[in-house]
Every structure is written in structure tokens, then in C-alpha cells.
Design a protein around this motif. Structure first.
Motif, PDB file in Angstrom:
ATOM      1  N   ILE A   9     -80.944   8.816  -8.618  1.00 37.23           N
ATOM      2  CA  ILE A   9     -80.124   7.526  -9.464  1.00 37.23           C
ATOM      3  C   ILE A   9     -78.749   8.175  -9.884  1.00 37.23           C
ATOM      4  O   ILE A   9     -78.765   9.033 -10.736  1.00 37.23           O
ATOM      5  CB  ILE A   9     -81.873   7.661  -9.958  1.00 37.23           C
ATOM      6  CG1 ILE A   9     -82.579   6.631  -9.938  1.00 37.23           C
ATOM      7  CG2 ILE A   9     -80.205   5.823 -10.396  1.00 37.23           C
ATOM      8  CD1 ILE A   9     -83.162   5.957 -10.579  1.00 37.23           C
ATOM      9  N   VAL A  10     -78.094   7.381  -9.573  1.00 39.67           N
ATOM     10  CA  VAL A  10     -76.795   7.770  -9.945  1.00 39.67           C
ATOM     11  C   VAL A  10     -76.096   6.358 -10.236  1.00 39.67           C
ATOM     12  O   VAL A  10     -75.505   5.526  -9.778  1.00 39.67           O
ATOM     13  CB  VAL A  10     -75.637   8.157  -9.084  1.00 39.67           C
ATOM     14  CG1 VAL A  10     -74.359   8.337  -9.953  1.00 39.67           C
ATOM     15  CG2 VAL A  10     -76.046   9.767  -8.934  1.00 39.67           C
ATOM     16  N   THR A  11     -75.918   5.962 -11.760  1.00 42.76           N
ATOM     17  CA  THR A  11     -75.996   4.918 -12.289  1.00 42.76           C
ATOM     18  C   THR A  11     -74.037   4.601 -12.104  1.00 42.76           C
ATOM     19  O   THR A  11     -73.172   6.242 -12.267  1.00 42.76           O
ATOM     20  CB  THR A  11     -75.816   4.509 -13.732  1.00 42.76           C
ATOM     21  OG1 THR A  11     -75.854   5.730 -15.009  1.00 42.76           O
ATOM     22  CG2 THR A  11     -77.484   4.502 -14.713  1.00 42.76           C
ATOM     23  N   ARG A  19     -69.098   7.521  -7.754  1.00 43.72           N
ATOM     24  CA  ARG A  19     -69.183   7.649  -6.057  1.00 43.72           C
ATOM     25  C   ARG A  19     -68.895   9.108  -5.706  1.00 43.72           C
ATOM     26  O   ARG A  19     -69.691   9.675  -5.226  1.00 43.72           O
ATOM     27  CB  ARG A  19     -67.948   6.821  -5.888  1.00 43.72           C
ATOM     28  CG  ARG A  19     -67.625   6.428  -4.695  1.00 43.72           C
ATOM     29  CD  ARG A  19     -66.416   6.260  -4.356  1.00 43.72           C
ATOM     30  NE  ARG A  19     -66.543   5.986  -2.241  1.00 43.72           N
ATOM     31  CZ  ARG A  19     -66.004   5.553  -1.894  1.00 43.72           C
ATOM     32  NH1 ARG A  19     -65.639   3.990  -2.243  1.00 43.72           N
ATOM     33  NH2 ARG A  19     -65.152   5.866  -0.214  1.00 43.72           N
ATOM     34  N   ALA A  20     -68.151   9.846  -6.519  1.00 51.58           N
ATOM     35  CA  ALA A  20     -67.501  11.173  -6.168  1.00 51.58           C
ATOM     36  C   ALA A  20     -68.856  11.934  -6.343  1.00 51.58           C
ATOM     37  O   ALA A  20     -69.343  12.920  -5.644  1.00 51.58           O
ATOM     38  CB  ALA A  20     -66.625  11.801  -7.134  1.00 51.58           C
ATOM     39  N   MET A  21     -69.545  11.944  -7.726  1.00 50.84           N
ATOM     40  CA  MET A  21     -70.999  12.645  -7.799  1.00 50.84           C
ATOM     41  C   MET A  21     -71.722  12.257  -6.613  1.00 50.84           C
ATOM     42  O   MET A  21     -72.354  13.667  -6.013  1.00 50.84           O
ATOM     43  CB  MET A  21     -71.222  12.850  -8.957  1.00 50.84           C
ATOM     44  CG  MET A  21     -70.792  13.183 -10.280  1.00 50.84           C
ATOM     45  SD  MET A  21     -71.471  13.152 -11.254  1.00 50.84           S
ATOM     46  CE  MET A  21     -70.917  11.113 -12.463  1.00 50.84           C
ATOM     47  N   ALA A  45     -69.129   2.649  -1.383  1.00 53.29           N
ATOM     48  CA  ALA A  45     -70.369   4.500  -1.847  1.00 53.29           C
ATOM     49  C   ALA A  45     -71.147   4.326  -0.544  1.00 53.29           C
ATOM     50  O   ALA A  45     -71.209   5.758  -0.320  1.00 53.29           O
ATOM     51  CB  ALA A  45     -70.393   4.134  -3.407  1.00 53.29           C
ATOM     52  N   VAL A  46     -72.581   3.413  -0.876  1.00 52.39           N
ATOM     53  CA  VAL A  46     -73.375   4.216   0.154  1.00 52.39           C
ATOM     54  C   VAL A  46     -72.733   4.399   1.682  1.00 52.39           C
ATOM     55  O   VAL A  46     -72.802   5.328   2.293  1.00 52.39           O
ATOM     56  CB  VAL A  46     -74.268   2.805   0.582  1.00 52.39           C
ATOM     57  CG1 VAL A  46     -75.417   2.604   1.432  1.00 52.39           C
ATOM     58  CG2 VAL A  46     -74.949   2.715  -0.773  1.00 52.39           C
ATOM     59  N   ALA A  47     -71.664   3.524   2.205  1.00 48.85           N
ATOM     60  CA  ALA A  47     -71.194   3.834   3.314  1.00 48.85           C
ATOM     61  C   ALA A  47     -70.352   5.625   3.220  1.00 48.85           C
ATOM     62  O   ALA A  47     -70.704   6.265   4.375  1.00 48.85           O
ATOM     63  CB  ALA A  47     -70.121   2.850   3.491  1.00 48.85           C
ATOM     64  N   VAL A  87     -78.653  11.092 -12.775  1.00 45.84           N
ATOM     65  CA  VAL A  87     -76.938  11.469 -13.440  1.00 45.84           C
ATOM     66  C   VAL A  87     -76.381   9.856 -13.690  1.00 45.84           C
ATOM     67  O   VAL A  87     -76.420   9.601 -13.644  1.00 45.84           O
ATOM     68  CB  VAL A  87     -76.306  11.539 -11.953  1.00 45.84           C
ATOM     69  CG1 VAL A  87     -74.460  11.478 -12.761  1.00 45.84           C
ATOM     70  CG2 VAL A  87     -76.197  12.636 -11.417  1.00 45.84           C
ATOM     71  N   ASN A  88     -76.324   9.777 -15.241  1.00 41.67           N
ATOM     72  CA  ASN A  88     -76.982   9.296 -15.970  1.00 41.67           C
ATOM     73  C   ASN A  88     -75.244   8.574 -15.944  1.00 41.67           C
ATOM     74  O   ASN A  88     -74.708   9.084 -17.513  1.00 41.67           O
ATOM     75  CB  ASN A  88     -76.819   9.380 -17.632  1.00 41.67           C
ATOM     76  CG  ASN A  88     -77.812   7.932 -17.827  1.00 41.67           C
ATOM     77  OD1 ASN A  88     -78.520   6.745 -17.531  1.00 41.67           O
ATOM     78  ND2 ASN A  88     -79.390   9.332 -18.720  1.00 41.67           N
ATOM     79  N   ASN A  89     -74.307   7.973 -15.547  1.00 43.96           N
ATOM     80  CA  ASN A  89     -72.784   8.495 -15.189  1.00 43.96           C
ATOM     81  C   ASN A  89     -72.067   6.417 -16.280  1.00 43.96           C
ATOM     82  O   ASN A  89     -71.349   6.481 -16.539  1.00 43.96           O
ATOM     83  CB  ASN A  89     -71.946   8.641 -13.635  1.00 43.96           C
ATOM     84  CG  ASN A  89     -70.707   8.602 -13.958  1.00 43.96           C
ATOM     85  OD1 ASN A  89     -70.039   8.784 -14.204  1.00 43.96           O
ATOM     86  ND2 ASN A  89     -70.115   6.838 -13.242  1.00 43.96           N
ATOM     87  N   ALA A  90     -72.577   5.587 -15.347  1.00 47.04           N
ATOM     88  CA  ALA A  90     -72.404   4.112 -16.070  1.00 47.04           C
ATOM     89  C   ALA A  90     -71.788   4.265 -17.500  1.00 47.04           C
ATOM     90  O   ALA A  90     -72.406   4.932 -18.720  1.00 47.04           O
ATOM     91  CB  ALA A  90     -73.546   3.264 -15.841  1.00 47.04           C
TER      92      ALA A  90
END
Length: 130
Positions: A9-11, A19-21, A45-47, A87-90
Motif C-alpha cells: 500500500i502506498v498512501t 507516485r514516484a515511489m 499513477a496506476v497507468a 509506504v506511509n507517504n500521505a
């Protein structure tokens, strides 16, 4: 680190560093759950992650909302068959100064702005990690 087929999971995964991660993890074969509040940016980002060779899905979620986080994690586990990492990025910014003086005018960060930053940047990390 072996990331092939790991579910992560990437927040904040729809934009910037998240997005880069995500794109990096996708290039290593990770299966990604990208989480954000902006559907359009999530879709982009999904694409990008899929173009980089990984599997990715979008999840709309406010990380500061306990029920939304719980539902999102459950959906991710069901969709991917498990979960291996986070990845707790938010994170959000509001006017970074508690007090600002410009051209002789004083402005203060509001309590609502302060609370929004705390809710996303701290409570969101707690909720997603838990």
C-alpha cells in the motif's frame, strides 16, 4: 530487497513522492494499492505503474478517517490476497507558519488548518500502520 509480487500500500500514491515511489516499486514487480483522495491523479499513477511493469489498483481513502482506512485495508487484502508492506507517504501542508507577518499584516494559522495537518500527517500514519 525482493519486491517481486509483494503487495504494498502506498498512501498519497496519486501524486508527487508517492507516485514516484509507486513507479519505482512497480518497476521491481510489486503489486501496488495506491491510496489517495484524487481519483484523476490515482488513475494516472496506476497507468504509470502498469506501464512500468507492475500491477496497481486505485483506492480512494482519507487516511485520517478510521472507518475508511479499515475498509481500504480490508479491500486491498481481498483484492490482492494479502498484504506485505506499507509506504506511509500521505501528507498535507497548510500555511507552514503559526504566525506570519507580511507587509505589516499579521495572519495566524487557524486551528482547523493545524488540526487537518495533524489528522493526516500523524493520525493517518497511526491508522494505516495499525
Amino acid at each position: 530487497m525482493h519486491l517481486q509480487d509483494k503487495v504494498i500500500i502506498v498512501t498519497g500514491g496519486g501524486q508527487g513522492l508517492g507516485r514516484a515511489m509507486g513507479e519505482y516499486l512497480a518497476s521491481k514487480g510489486a503489486r501496488l494499492a495506491l491510496v489517495d483522495l484524487n481519483q484523476e491523479r490515482l488513475d494516472e499513477a496506476v497507468a504509470a505503474c502498469k506501464a512500468g511493469g507492475g500491477e496497481a489498483r486505485a483506492y480512494l481513502c482519507n487516511v485520517a478517517n478510521e472507518e475508511q482506512v479499515s475498509d481500504m485495508v480490508t479491500r486491498v487484502a481481498e483484492d490482492f490476497g494479502g498484504l506485505h508492506g506499507l509506504v506511509n507517504n500521505a501528507g498535507i501542508l497548510r500555511d507552514g507558519l503559526l504566525l506570519k507577518v507580511k507587509d505589516g499584516e499579521i495572519s495566524k494559522m487557524s486551528l482547523a488548518q493545524w488540526q487537518a495537518v495533524i489528522d493526516v500527517n500523524l493520525t493517518g500514519v497511526f491508522l494505516c500502520t495499525r
